[in-house]
Scaffold this active site. Structure first.
Site, PDB file in Angstrom:
ATOM      1  CB  CYS A  82      -0.842  -0.009   1.271  1.00  0.00           C
ATOM      2  SG  CYS A  82      -2.563   0.085   0.928  1.00  0.00           S
ATOM      3  CB  CYS A 163      -4.580   0.328  -1.139  1.00  0.00           C
ATOM      4  SG  CYS A 163      -3.050  -0.576  -0.944  1.00  0.00           S
TER       5      CYS A 163
END
Ligand code: C8R
Length: 248
Positions: A82, A163
């Site tokens: 992420c 993300c």
């Protein structure tokens, strides 16, 4: 006819398969799994090489589908931690230089992106060999060729997995830094998930004035694609290549 059989081989308008394709895939896979990302969960490079070959060998080189690549991609999904993801368009070399200096990753830092970078491949019906003479060209022959479909489906999966905050490096020396027909424009931006934040960096050649900016029409187009998906957007412009790399 673009596919007149001469010596039983089809002559397309694009470059042929890279010589020693299989050997290069196997060697890159071994290097990646043993040296570049030894911590990554162990992967069977022989199985990956075989899965790659069976996506296109003996098949019509103009009839690639996304599904052809499912089993290969499932062996090595192009996901990154992420917040470390970097997209690029018309800035490949700069984006790679940038991620090297940061703890960031482009698609070429995932296994399949690393394996395929710079290579070309296609087969032909009725043969178990690669066509080393020519492969279909996106414009002149067919869009559904194995090389184009590979980058499209891999990029789609890469974008879907994004993300937190992700970045895109765009070429501020072009009149349209955002190209809606590029893979970033057609495939990646439209597949970012809601709540992701995209940070665009417009970087121009050092010593020249920029040709596009965050307020230009191409970036407004990008913004409208993202607005439609609830993706947050920030844009930084007027950075020369040297400034961009120095601040990274
Ligand atoms: N991506 C797309 N294409 C890629 C690629 C990659 O990671 N790696 C390579 N070598 N290629 P462009 P774009 C090849 O026009 O269309 C992902 C393919 O043959 O400068 O916006 C990556 O995640 C492809 O046709 O950029 C990145 O964010 C050209 O290079 C975008 O998509 C694409 O060159 C970049 O795709």
């Amino acid at each position: 006819d673009c596919c007149t059989p001469i010596k039983k081989l089809c002559w397309w308008h694009g470059v042929g398969s890279t010589a020693d394709f299989q050997k290069i895939i196997q060697e890159r896979c071994d290097t990646y799994t043993q040296t570049i990302r030894p911590g990554s969960r162990s992967r069977n490079c022989q199985a990956i090489r075989q899965a790659f070959m069976s996506t296109f060998i003996s098949k019509d080189p103009c009839k690639a589908t996304k599904e052809d690549y499912n089993s290969l991609i499932n062996l090595a999904p192009p996901t990154v931690p992420c917040g470390q993801q970097v997209f690029w368009s018309k800035t490949k070399e700069l984006a790679h230089e940038y991620v090297k200096r940061q703890r960031l990753m482009t698609l070429e830092d995932t296994l399949l992106g690393y394996l395929a970078d710079g290579l070309s491949w296609c087969g032909e019906p009725g043969s178990s060999d690669l066509n080393i003479w020519s492969c279909p060209d996106w414009r002149k022959d067919c869009r559904t060729n194995y090389l184009s479909v590979f980058w499209e489906v891999l990029s789609e999966r890469f974008a879907e997995s994004a993300c937190s905050t992700v970045r895109v490096v765009l070429n501020g020396s072009l009149e349209n830094a955002f190209d809606s027909m590029s893979i970033f424009g057609r495939v990646e931006a439209p597949n970012l998930r809601p709540q992701v934040e995209l940070e665009a960096w417009l970087v121009h050649d050092t010593g020249k004035p920029p040709s596009d900016s965050c307020s230009g029409s191409s970036i407004r187009k990008l913004k409208s694609i993202l607005d439609g998906r609830n993706v947050k957007f920030r844009c930084m412009d007027n950075l020369s290549r040297d400034q961009f790399l120095q601040r990274s």
